[in-house]
Structures are given as structure tokens and as C-alpha cells.
Scaffold this motif. Structure first.
Motif, PDB file in Angstrom:
ATOM      1  N   PRO A  26       0.841  -1.203   0.000  1.00 52.84           N
ATOM      2  CA  PRO A  26       0.000   0.000   0.000  1.00 52.84           C
ATOM      3  C   PRO A  26       0.877   1.253   0.000  1.00 52.84           C
ATOM      4  O   PRO A  26       1.939   1.281   0.633  1.00 52.84           O
ATOM      5  CB  PRO A  26      -0.794  -0.118   1.303  1.00 52.84           C
ATOM      6  N   PHE A  27       0.431   2.279  -0.700  1.00 56.32           N
ATOM      7  CA  PHE A  27       1.227   3.503  -0.765  1.00 56.32           C
ATOM      8  C   PHE A  27       0.338   4.683  -1.111  1.00 56.32           C
ATOM      9  O   PHE A  27      -0.793   4.516  -1.584  1.00 56.32           O
ATOM     10  CB  PHE A  27       2.352   3.362  -1.796  1.00 56.32           C
ATOM     11  N   ASP A  28       0.858   5.873  -0.856  1.00 56.59           N
ATOM     12  CA  ASP A  28       0.186   7.118  -1.213  1.00 56.59           C
ATOM     13  C   ASP A  28       1.088   7.932  -2.123  1.00 56.59           C
ATOM     14  O   ASP A  28       2.316   7.893  -2.009  1.00 56.59           O
ATOM     15  CB  ASP A  28      -0.141   7.947   0.034  1.00 56.59           C
ATOM     16  N   SER A  29       0.480   8.676  -3.013  1.00 55.52           N
ATOM     17  CA  SER A  29       1.180   9.663  -3.808  1.00 55.52           C
ATOM     18  C   SER A  29       0.837  11.037  -3.246  1.00 55.52           C
ATOM     19  O   SER A  29      -0.341  11.400  -3.163  1.00 55.52           O
ATOM     20  CB  SER A  29       0.758   9.572  -5.279  1.00 55.52           C
ATOM     21  N   VAL A  30       1.863  11.784  -2.831  1.00 56.61           N
ATOM     22  CA  VAL A  30       1.618  13.085  -2.209  1.00 56.61           C
ATOM     23  C   VAL A  30       1.066  14.041  -3.261  1.00 56.61           C
ATOM     24  O   VAL A  30       1.727  14.305  -4.271  1.00 56.61           O
ATOM     25  CB  VAL A  30       2.912  13.650  -1.598  1.00 56.61           C
ATOM     26  N   PRO A  31      -0.136  14.565  -3.069  1.00 56.11           N
ATOM     27  CA  PRO A  31      -0.747  15.408  -4.111  1.00 56.11           C
ATOM     28  C   PRO A  31      -0.088  16.778  -4.208  1.00 56.11           C
ATOM     29  O   PRO A  31       0.277  17.391  -3.199  1.00 56.11           O
ATOM     30  CB  PRO A  31      -2.204  15.526  -3.643  1.00 56.11           C
ATOM     31  N   GLY A 313       1.716  -0.187  -7.701  1.00 57.58           N
ATOM     32  CA  GLY A 313       1.376   0.619  -8.860  1.00 57.58           C
ATOM     33  C   GLY A 313       1.052  -0.163 -10.118  1.00 57.58           C
ATOM     34  O   GLY A 313       1.101  -1.394 -10.156  1.00 57.58           O
ATOM     35  N   LYS A 314       0.680   0.611 -11.159  1.00 62.60           N
ATOM     36  CA  LYS A 314       0.393   0.073 -12.482  1.00 62.60           C
ATOM     37  C   LYS A 314       0.424   1.213 -13.485  1.00 62.60           C
ATOM     38  O   LYS A 314       0.494   2.397 -13.113  1.00 62.60           O
ATOM     39  CB  LYS A 314      -0.977  -0.605 -12.508  1.00 62.60           C
ATOM     40  N   SER A 315       0.372   0.871 -14.762  1.00 61.66           N
ATOM     41  CA  SER A 315       0.384   1.898 -15.798  1.00 61.66           C
ATOM     42  C   SER A 315      -0.883   2.749 -15.744  1.00 61.66           C
ATOM     43  O   SER A 315      -1.964   2.269 -15.398  1.00 61.66           O
ATOM     44  CB  SER A 315       0.486   1.246 -17.188  1.00 61.66           C
ATOM     45  N   GLY A 316      -0.741   4.015 -16.103  1.00 62.57           N
ATOM     46  CA  GLY A 316      -1.892   4.898 -16.152  1.00 62.57           C
ATOM     47  C   GLY A 316      -1.495   6.349 -16.008  1.00 62.57           C
ATOM     48  O   GLY A 316      -0.309   6.679 -15.873  1.00 62.57           O
ATOM     49  N   ARG A 317      -2.473   7.223 -16.013  1.00 63.03           N
ATOM     50  CA  ARG A 317      -2.250   8.658 -15.967  1.00 63.03           C
ATOM     51  C   ARG A 317      -2.682   9.300 -14.659  1.00 63.03           C
ATOM     52  O   ARG A 317      -2.455  10.488 -14.452  1.00 63.03           O
ATOM     53  CB  ARG A 317      -3.001   9.324 -17.136  1.00 63.03           C
ATOM     54  N   GLN A 318      -3.319   8.543 -13.801  1.00 66.16           N
ATOM     55  CA  GLN A 318      -3.817   9.076 -12.542  1.00 66.16           C
ATOM     56  C   GLN A 318      -2.719   9.024 -11.472  1.00 66.16           C
ATOM     57  O   GLN A 318      -1.714   8.334 -11.626  1.00 66.16           O
ATOM     58  CB  GLN A 318      -5.033   8.261 -12.083  1.00 66.16           C
ATOM     59  N   PRO A 319      -2.914   9.750 -10.351  1.00 65.03           N
ATOM     60  CA  PRO A 319      -1.981   9.590  -9.237  1.00 65.03           C
ATOM     61  C   PRO A 319      -1.910   8.123  -8.815  1.00 65.03           C
ATOM     62  O   PRO A 319      -2.907   7.400  -8.883  1.00 65.03           O
ATOM     63  CB  PRO A 319      -2.608  10.458  -8.142  1.00 65.03           C
ATOM     64  N   ILE A 341       8.460   9.420 -17.824  1.00 63.44           N
ATOM     65  CA  ILE A 341       8.630   9.970 -19.167  1.00 63.44           C
ATOM     66  C   ILE A 341       7.283  10.388 -19.764  1.00 63.44           C
ATOM     67  O   ILE A 341       7.110  11.512 -20.237  1.00 63.44           O
ATOM     68  CB  ILE A 341       9.299   8.920 -20.082  1.00 63.44           C
ATOM     69  N   LEU A 342       6.322   9.494 -19.756  1.00 64.88           N
ATOM     70  CA  LEU A 342       5.088   9.716 -20.508  1.00 64.88           C
ATOM     71  C   LEU A 342       4.129  10.671 -19.820  1.00 64.88           C
ATOM     72  O   LEU A 342       3.333  11.345 -20.496  1.00 64.88           O
ATOM     73  CB  LEU A 342       4.385   8.380 -20.778  1.00 64.88           C
ATOM     74  N   ASN A 343       4.163  10.733 -18.492  1.00 69.46           N
ATOM     75  CA  ASN A 343       3.230  11.602 -17.769  1.00 69.46           C
ATOM     76  C   ASN A 343       3.816  12.978 -17.443  1.00 69.46           C
ATOM     77  O   ASN A 343       3.148  13.785 -16.796  1.00 69.46           O
ATOM     78  CB  ASN A 343       2.753  10.920 -16.489  1.00 69.46           C
ATOM     79  N   TRP A 344       5.055  13.234 -17.861  1.00 66.52           N
ATOM     80  CA  TRP A 344       5.686  14.536 -17.661  1.00 66.52           C
ATOM     81  C   TRP A 344       5.627  14.975 -16.200  1.00 66.52           C
ATOM     82  O   TRP A 344       5.232  16.114 -15.888  1.00 66.52           O
ATOM     83  CB  TRP A 344       5.016  15.605 -18.530  1.00 66.52           C
ATOM     84  N   ARG A 345       6.023  14.105 -15.302  1.00 63.91           N
ATOM     85  CA  ARG A 345       5.908  14.456 -13.889  1.00 63.91           C
ATOM     86  C   ARG A 345       6.840  13.605 -13.044  1.00 63.91           C
ATOM     87  O   ARG A 345       7.404  12.602 -13.494  1.00 63.91           O
ATOM     88  CB  ARG A 345       4.472  14.251 -13.406  1.00 63.91           C
ATOM     89  N   VAL A 346       6.993  14.032 -11.786  1.00 56.56           N
ATOM     90  CA  VAL A 346       7.646  13.244 -10.740  1.00 56.56           C
ATOM     91  C   VAL A 346       6.654  13.102  -9.603  1.00 56.56           C
ATOM     92  O   VAL A 346       6.030  14.093  -9.180  1.00 56.56           O
ATOM     93  CB  VAL A 346       8.932  13.931 -10.246  1.00 56.56           C
ATOM     94  N   GLN A 347       6.484  11.889  -9.110  1.00 54.23           N
ATOM     95  CA  GLN A 347       5.609  11.655  -7.966  1.00 54.23           C
ATOM     96  C   GLN A 347       6.440  11.322  -6.730  1.00 54.23           C
ATOM     97  O   GLN A 347       7.402  10.550  -6.799  1.00 54.23           O
ATOM     98  CB  GLN A 347       4.655  10.497  -8.233  1.00 54.23           C
ATOM     99  N   LYS A 348       6.042  11.893  -5.597  1.00 55.01           N
ATOM    100  CA  LYS A 348       6.590  11.494  -4.303  1.00 55.01           C
ATOM    101  C   LYS A 348       5.667  10.426  -3.733  1.00 55.01           C
ATOM    102  O   LYS A 348       4.459  10.657  -3.560  1.00 55.01           O
ATOM    103  CB  LYS A 348       6.674  12.672  -3.338  1.00 55.01           C
ATOM    104  N   LEU A 349       6.230   9.244  -3.448  1.00 50.12           N
ATOM    105  CA  LEU A 349       5.446   8.116  -2.961  1.00 50.12           C
ATOM    106  C   LEU A 349       5.826   7.798  -1.524  1.00 50.12           C
ATOM    107  O   LEU A 349       7.014   7.753  -1.181  1.00 50.12           O
ATOM    108  CB  LEU A 349       5.672   6.879  -3.834  1.00 50.12           C
ATOM    109  N   VAL A 350       4.832   7.578  -0.695  1.00 44.76           N
ATOM    110  CA  VAL A 350       5.038   7.163   0.693  1.00 44.76           C
ATOM    111  C   VAL A 350       4.482   5.756   0.829  1.00 44.76           C
ATOM    112  O   VAL A 350       3.278   5.533   0.611  1.00 44.76           O
ATOM    113  CB  VAL A 350       4.354   8.124   1.680  1.00 44.76           C
TER     114      VAL A 350
END
Length: 365
Positions: A26-31, A313-319, A341-350
């Protein structure tokens, strides 16, 4: 028919015996973690690293100039521990061409690997260039990137052909994965002097590589190479002696979807699942290895001997979904950053591993 089933079970039995339960972590992506100025945007986020102060460095294919082909697409942005934008590093740098990865060493120096210019550049913590490796083609040279030829061109000491990543051992020796055209690891000493290289194109033997795409080291100085095209991680000592091979064989969920394109068939899914795009090893004393793949788009947590401890996680465009994780930064076991690469972003995951529940299975080699 009965005989066929018995033979099939016999053939599959070694893999079945090697399988073990693997939990989903289980994990969270910091919004909305990263705060960019209104006039600054990320392009393809190819790299992310964290220094000892918790500052985050994002290497992205933004700040482009020129046409879509032949553009300069490389930019390092620094953020504070709270995600606040601080500065750009290396603006108008001669080596900038096509961003690949960024790393931070134990002294908080920032290292950028540029696939397009075939260069690796070391910045000090203040953001000034202190060491360069490789050399880009001059404007007067024939244009165009390196091409793959058969038989492959022999590698040249001190020169790279589309390098991918960099790491160091405790003695300060420098190891560069090289890369898309060459199939080797290059070693320099702490002063930047050439030592040796090892590796060659191939598919099965130790030291054979097909796109060594990421590289990391543990506290003992062992070197982990993401042999992406061969769907394995190879481990060497600091002199290039082969130690072991690791493969990530976690079954693909039946509902897995790619970020784009048709859903792979069973054979294609097997070939892509677990193929290591990015590697990151956590600080000690108990170190863990994180790796990612493009399909089904997961992050894997492993022990250093290759046991898969969990997936997320898995592939997709959502957090909490991913689009081709290209680099992972793991400043601690349960806090990681993923550059997509594809989502043009960096996510912080806890991560919350204490509440893991078994979901799938794996085998290790």
C-alpha cells in the motif's frame, strides 16, 4: 490428453516450486507536491535524485529550443524538501542535449547523464561544473546520433555512445553505464582517470548486455546493472567480476493495460514484465533495491540478493499510476520519488509496508 497435462506440469514444476507469495505494498502519492512557477513546465521527466538535505533534483526534457527533431531537451530543476522550486542548474550548459538521468553522490555533488551529447557532467553543490566525462560531437562534424551497426563498433576508452547512468563505490570510483549503442560499464577512479571497462553485446552470458539502462551500488561497492533488453539485473564487484543475476518474475495481472498501444499478448507481457528500467538502492544499514518496468508499469522492492518483497502501482495517468518510470530516487525505505517519461511528472510516494497483504507470486534466478 491426460499424458499431455502430466508432461506440461512436469515442465512447469521448477518454476512453480520457485514461486513464493509477493505482497502488494500500500502507498500514497503526495498530491501537488512540486510547486513550479506559473511560467515553468516539466517536459518528459527522465531523472530524479535527492541530496542529504532532502532537496530534490529533477532532470527533464523541458526548456526545449529548436524544432521537434534536433532540439535541445535537457534541464535540471532543484526543489526544497517541501517541494518548493528553488533554482535551475546548468542553464545554457554546453552538454545539454537530451536528458537521461541525474544522481547525487555522498558529498552532494550533482551528476547529469546526457544521452544526446554522450556526456556525463559533475556539478558541485553550488551548481558549478567541476568535472566532465565524454565529449559531444562538434557542430562541424557530420550530424545525427550514433547508429547501431553489425558488427558493433568497438568502444573507445573515455568516450561514450548514448550513456545512461552513473554510480560510485565507497572508494569514490565512478561507474558509468554505456549504454544504448555501447554495451558496457566504464570505470574511472575518484580523480576522473580512466581505469577499465567491461561488458559486450549479448543476451545470456555474464557481462553481456542489451541496453544497460541504469546502474546502482550498495554499501559494499557491488555494482548493479539494469540489463533492460535482457530482462535481468546483473551484479558485479567493483573490478567487474560477475557475482550473480537477478530476474523479476511477478505474474502480470489479467486486467493490466499499457499506457499506450495494444495490450501485449501473453508472450509479449512476459518479455516486458520485470524488465528493469530504473534501479535505486536505499541507504543502510539495511539496504533494499527498487526497480521499475514499463509494462505492467510497476515498482518492485527487492532484497539485494534478488528476493522480491513487494510490488506497487500500475500503468496509467492518474496519481499512483505510472507512465514509464525512467528513474527512481529512494532516500529511505518507505519514501521514494519516481520520474515518469510519458506523464511529464515526478511523484513522491510514501509506502506503508506494515499493512502488506499477499497478492501474487514470483521466482528468482
Amino acid at each position: 490428453m491426460k499424458r499431455f497435462v502430466i508432461v506440461l506440469l512436469f515442465l512447469l514444476s521448477p518454476a512453480l516450486l520457485a514461486q513464493q507469495a509477493v505482497p502488494e505494498i500500500p502507498f500514497d502519492s503526495v498530491p501537488n507536491f512540486f510547486k513550479l512557477p506559473s511560467d515553468l513546465h516539466l517536459g518528459e521527466a527522465s531523472g530524479v535524485a535527492v541530496n542529504s538535505k532532502g532537496h530534490i533534483f529533477v532532470f527533464n526534457r523541458g526548456n526545449t529550443t529548436g524544432p521537434a527533431y534536433g532540439a535541445t531537451a535537457a534541464q535540471i530543476l532543484e526543489f526544497g524538501p517541501d517541494g518548493k522550486y528553488l533554482r535551475e542548474i546548468g542553464h545554457n550548459l554546453y552538454a545539454w542535449s537530451f536528458a537521461h538521468t541525474v544522481r547525487v553522490d555522498k558529498d552532494d555533488n550533482i551528476w547529469a547523464v546526457d544521452k544526446g551529447s554522450d556526456m556525463v557532467v559533475k556539478f558541485n553543490p553550488e551548481g558549478r561544473v567541476v568535472m566532465v566525462f565524454g565529449r559531444k560531437k562538434e557542430a562541424s562534424d557530420e550530424g545525427g546520433p550514433w547508429t547501431r551497426v553489425n558488427p558493433p563498433r568497438p568502444p573507445v576508452d573515455g568516450q561514450f555512445r548514448q550513456p545512461t547512468d552513473v554510480t560510485w563505490d565507497p572508494a569514490g570510483n565512478i561507474f558509468i553505464s554505456d549504454g544504448y549503442i555501447n554495451s558496457r560499464v566504464a570505470k574511472f577512479d575518484k580523480n576522473g582517470d580512466w581505469v577499465k571497462s567491461w561488458g559486450q553485446p549479448g543476451a545470456t552470458a555474464p557481462g553481456e548486455f542489451n541496453t544497460p539502462h541504469s546502474i546502482a551500488s550498495d554499501a559494499k561497492g557491488n555494482i548493479y546493472v539494469a540489463d533492460r533488453g535482457n530482462r535481468r539485473i546483473q551484479v558485479f564487484d567493483s573490478d567487474g567480476k560477475f557475482l550473480r543475476e537477478m530476474k523479476i518474475d511477478v505474474p502480470v495481472p489479467p486486467d493490466a493495460k499499457p499506457w499506450m498501444g495494444a495490450t501485449p499478448n501473453a508472450q509479449q507481457a512476459l518479455a516486458q514484465s520485470g524488465a528493469p528500467w530504473a534501479l535505486c538502492i536505499t541507504p543502510g544499514p539495511n539496504q533494499y533495491l527498487y526497480s521499475s518496468d514499463a509494462f505492467p508499469g510497476r515498482v518492485y522492492k527487492l532484497t539485494l540478493d534478488g528476493k522480491v518483497l513487494g510490488v506497487l502501482g500500475k500503468s496509467g495517468r492518474q496519481p499512483k499510476q505510472f507512465g514509464w518510470i525512467h528513474e527512481i530516487a529512494c532516500p529511505s525505505e518507505n519514501e521514494i520519488y519516481v520520474a515518469e517519461i510519458l506523464n511529464w511528472r515526478v511523484q513522491k510516494l510514501v509506502l506503508h509496508p506494515t499493512t502488506q497483504a499477499p497478492k501474487s507470486s514470483t521466482s528468482n534466478k
